[in-house]
Design a protein around this motif. Structure first.
Motif, PDB file in Angstrom:
ATOM      1  N   GLU A 227      -8.162  -3.239  -0.367  1.00 17.18           N
ATOM      2  CA  GLU A 227      -9.409  -3.783  -0.883  1.00 17.18           C
ATOM      3  C   GLU A 227      -9.227  -5.265  -1.217  1.00 17.18           C
ATOM      4  O   GLU A 227     -10.138  -6.079  -1.022  1.00 17.18           O
ATOM      5  CB  GLU A 227      -9.863  -2.997  -2.113  1.00 17.18           C
ATOM      6  CG  GLU A 227     -10.230  -1.548  -1.788  1.00 17.18           C
ATOM      7  CD  GLU A 227     -10.828  -0.800  -2.972  1.00 17.18           C
ATOM      8  OE1 GLU A 227     -10.958  -1.406  -4.057  1.00 17.18           O
ATOM      9  OE2 GLU A 227     -11.174   0.388  -2.813  1.00 17.18           O
TER      10      GLU A 227
ATOM     11  N   HIS B 129      -4.721   0.331  -4.249  1.00 14.57           N
ATOM     12  CA  HIS B 129      -5.755   0.135  -3.218  1.00 14.57           C
ATOM     13  C   HIS B 129      -5.733  -1.314  -2.712  1.00 14.57           C
ATOM     14  O   HIS B 129      -6.750  -2.013  -2.677  1.00 14.57           O
ATOM     15  CB  HIS B 129      -7.142   0.484  -3.758  1.00 14.57           C
ATOM     16  CG  HIS B 129      -7.229   1.866  -4.330  1.00 14.57           C
ATOM     17  ND1 HIS B 129      -7.195   3.007  -3.539  1.00 14.57           N
ATOM     18  CD2 HIS B 129      -7.316   2.306  -5.609  1.00 14.57           C
ATOM     19  CE1 HIS B 129      -7.274   4.073  -4.309  1.00 14.57           C
ATOM     20  NE2 HIS B 129      -7.345   3.686  -5.572  1.00 14.57           N
TER      21      HIS B 129
ATOM     22  N   ASP C 154       0.833  -1.201   0.000  1.00 14.12           N
ATOM     23  CA  ASP C 154       0.000   0.000   0.000  1.00 14.12           C
ATOM     24  C   ASP C 154       0.870   1.255   0.000  1.00 14.12           C
ATOM     25  O   ASP C 154       0.517   2.261  -0.631  1.00 14.12           O
ATOM     26  CB  ASP C 154      -0.911  -0.001   1.223  1.00 14.12           C
ATOM     27  CG  ASP C 154      -1.942   1.122   1.181  1.00 14.12           C
ATOM     28  OD1 ASP C 154      -2.612   1.288   0.141  1.00 14.12           O
ATOM     29  OD2 ASP C 154      -2.075   1.839   2.192  1.00 14.12           O
TER      30      ASP C 154
END
Length: 606
Positions: free
Chosen positions: A334, A331, A324
């Protein structure tokens, strides 16, 4: 005298000199191991498996020994306890088991070739050399290897090669480390190298069956990962290099050998110009996972295999933290919510599932611990939960203190909780005890009862399950300040709901961000309020709603009929996480309840 449970209790090695002569043509290993250490008693043992010992001496004198194959041991009787130097001569087979020292096969232009690699975790170092093959038995190692070398071949190990004499390759002395992290490889290899800001050499090695550009992506991710971890942990990488090696035949996904990490080829070598984003993310997270281990697992190692979960769970969390930071546009959290969270929640809702922390002794039991849904996924959610609870500043400060206190040594889970607790001023150990030592997880019921907002907790099951009254210390992470930081009781009343709703100006929610390992059953009033404002939730929190409803339906705490009207609302979303996978899962479950080719099935498909 009662026999020690662990060999390390009777004999504590300090230094190994390992000489290995490997003949690929004959598939044989000839070895000589010299171990200097402290014998706590006269009856000691070393681990061995498939080794044929021809001579064994203590301080230059022959001593009695027996081979105990069922215990994978060499039983040794010493004339006295105290400091001793053991010398063992032996031979061993070079097998195709992908454990110990083994050949890995590939083809170039139709010609079959091989490279030699290693895989020692959990208990296969004993197939390569006699040792106290236990994680607590850390020592330094001098490695010397001779092999049937061909022109142009490369040999690599945990440490740099310092010289070659008479066909023997000598490597620099290692730092203090566990046997299962020793590694080496040789063969016709190509490589690409770079250097981090702090001077650590980074290299990617692979067979020449690969195009050179297939090493580029991994080299970039490895370099930036080491740089990230040095900063995040506030602890320097302690070795001169970090090599990444792709093996054609490899039983695991990857292995965190200190300074020489090994991978399946598909998880390291990719064509950066012709590879999907999903595959790049997978490769990047695997590399980041293994490099997280270079500190957490290698620099500081579990005392025994019952804390294996901590090594793997921590690296599983940190792979997402690192990627990240390296690629925020991906993203990647997610992906954590679509891969790790559902796996953990599904498996952990089964009655009789193992807890994260289990006692283990036998090697066969050790290998059985690698339950990806519990050790990796649930364990990672435990660490994500702690991170969300204490924040990154306290996490980094606690980790720095933990590494400083235990570097080049061993630690247990309690040592980490102590360090994080001091940094955060929270009793992290007490909180984690409820999650690690008992299986399962709770469903928190949020309801308005007689006008009062109330919360209660109960173990959640999918399928048959016996409620034995388990309770958890639950980090609620609510969007209402009135909710406790830790919910430890069976039931709590928060206050007048109408007043709280007016004061906060938003629907009541707990487990915001879906970082804690529990699910929530909102009553109709609270759920209606959430759904009326669902567009204000981010992608992860929207997916969480679908996840809760599906699990509650599977656990017969909700009706699938209540989910159907919600599907179009989420299906219209443009975020991948909100989430096509979750919607397909719900739709798949619903299909069980409709007849083929019926109007109901057509409505569902629509």
């Amino acid at each position: 005298m009662t026999e020690a449970t662990h060999f390390y209790q009777a004999f504590q090695p300090a230094h190994y000199e390992l000489y290995l002569a490997i003949n690929r043509a004959n598939k044989t290993i000839t070895g000589k191991t010299t171990i200097t250490g402290e014998a706590k008693q006269t009856a000691i043992a070393l681990h061995q498996k498939y080794l044929k010992v021809s001579a064994l001496q203590a301080d230059g004198q022959d001593v009695p020994f027996t081979i105990d194959d069922p215990a994978e041991a060499i039983r040794i009787t010493l004339p006295q306890s105290g400091k001793v130097t053991l010398t063992i001569d032996y031979t061993a087979p070079l097998t195709d088991t992908m454990m110990g020292i083994y050949p890995s096969y590939y083809e170039v232009d139709g010609v079959k070739k091989q490279i030699i690699g290693t895989q020692f975790e959990t208990t296969a170092a004993r197939q390569a050399f006699p040792s106290v093959d236990e994680p607590e038995a850390k020592a330094t190692f001098d490695l010397a290897i001779k092999f049937d070398e061909q022109p142009g071949e490369t040999i690599i190990s945990n440490m740099p090669e310092i010289r070659e004499e008479n066909g023997v390759h000598y490597f620099d002395t290692t730092v203090r480390m566990s046997t299962y992290l020793i590694a080496f490889a040789f063969g016709d290899l190509q490589n690409k190298q770079t250097t981090t800001k702090s001077g650590v050499k980074i290299g990617v090695f692979a067979t020449k069956a690969h195009k050179p550009n297939e090493l580029d992506f991994a080299l970039d991710i490895a370099k930036r990962s080491i740089e990230f971890y040095e900063d995040f942990y506030q602890t320097p990488y302690p070795l001169p290099h970090s090599w990444q090696l792709a093996l054609p035949d490899f039983s695991a996904g990857a292995m965190e050998n200190w300074g020489l990490v090994t991978y399946r080829e598909a998880l390291l070598t990719i064509d950066p110009d012709n590879t999907s984003l999903e595959t790049k993310q997978r490769v990047a997270t695997v590399i980041a996972h293994e490099l997280a281990h270079q500190w957490f697992g290698d620099l500081v190692t579990m005392k025994w295999w019952d804390d294996l979960w901590l090594n793997e769970s921590f690296a599983n969390m940190m792979e997402y933290v690192a990627v990240d930071a390296l690629q925020p546009d991906w993203h990647i959290w997610e992906a954590f919510q679509t891969l790790e969270a559902p796996m953990a929640l599904q498996r952990d809702a089964t009655d009789g599932v193992q807890s994260v922390h289990v006692q283990v002794e036998d090697p066969a039991e050790i290998d059985s611990l690698f339950d990806s849904a519990i050790v990796y996924a649930k364990g990672a959610r435990m660490l994500v939960m702690v991170r969300a609870l204490i924040g990154d500043d306290a996490l980094r400060a606690g980790l720095k203190a933990y590494f400083e206190a235990h570097k080049f040594g061993n630690a247990a889970g309690a040592d980490l909780w102590t360090a994080l607790g001091k940094a955060s001023h929270l009793d992290v150990g007490k909180i984690m005890q409820s999650w690690l030592e008992q299986p399962g997880y709770p469903v928190v019921t949020a309801a308005v009862v007689d006008g009062k907002l109330t919360l209660s907790q109960q173990q959640f099951f999918i399928g048959a399950g016996k409620d034995v009254g388990r309770q958890w210390q639950i980090p609620l992470n609510s969007n209402y300040a009135v909710a406790p930081q830790i919910f430890a009781e069976k039931k709590v009343t928060l206050g007048d709901y109408a007043q709280l709703r007016k004061e906060n100006g938003k629907p009541f929610r707990v487990n915001v961000g879906n970082n804690s390992h529990f699910i929530v059953q909102y009553d109709e009033q609270l759920m209606t309020d959430i759904l009326a404002n669902v567009d204000q939730l981010n992608a992860i929190d929207q997916r969480q709603i679908i996840q809760y409803l599906r699990l509650l339906a599977e656990g017969r705490k909700n009706s699938y009929g209540n989910i159907v009207p919600l599907l179009p609302r989420f299906a219209a979303s443009h975020s991948a996480i909100r989430d096509l996978n979750a919607l397909f899962r719900v739709a798949g479950d619903l299909k069980k309840f409709v007849a083929p080719d019926s109007d109901a099935e057509k409505q569902l498909q629509a």
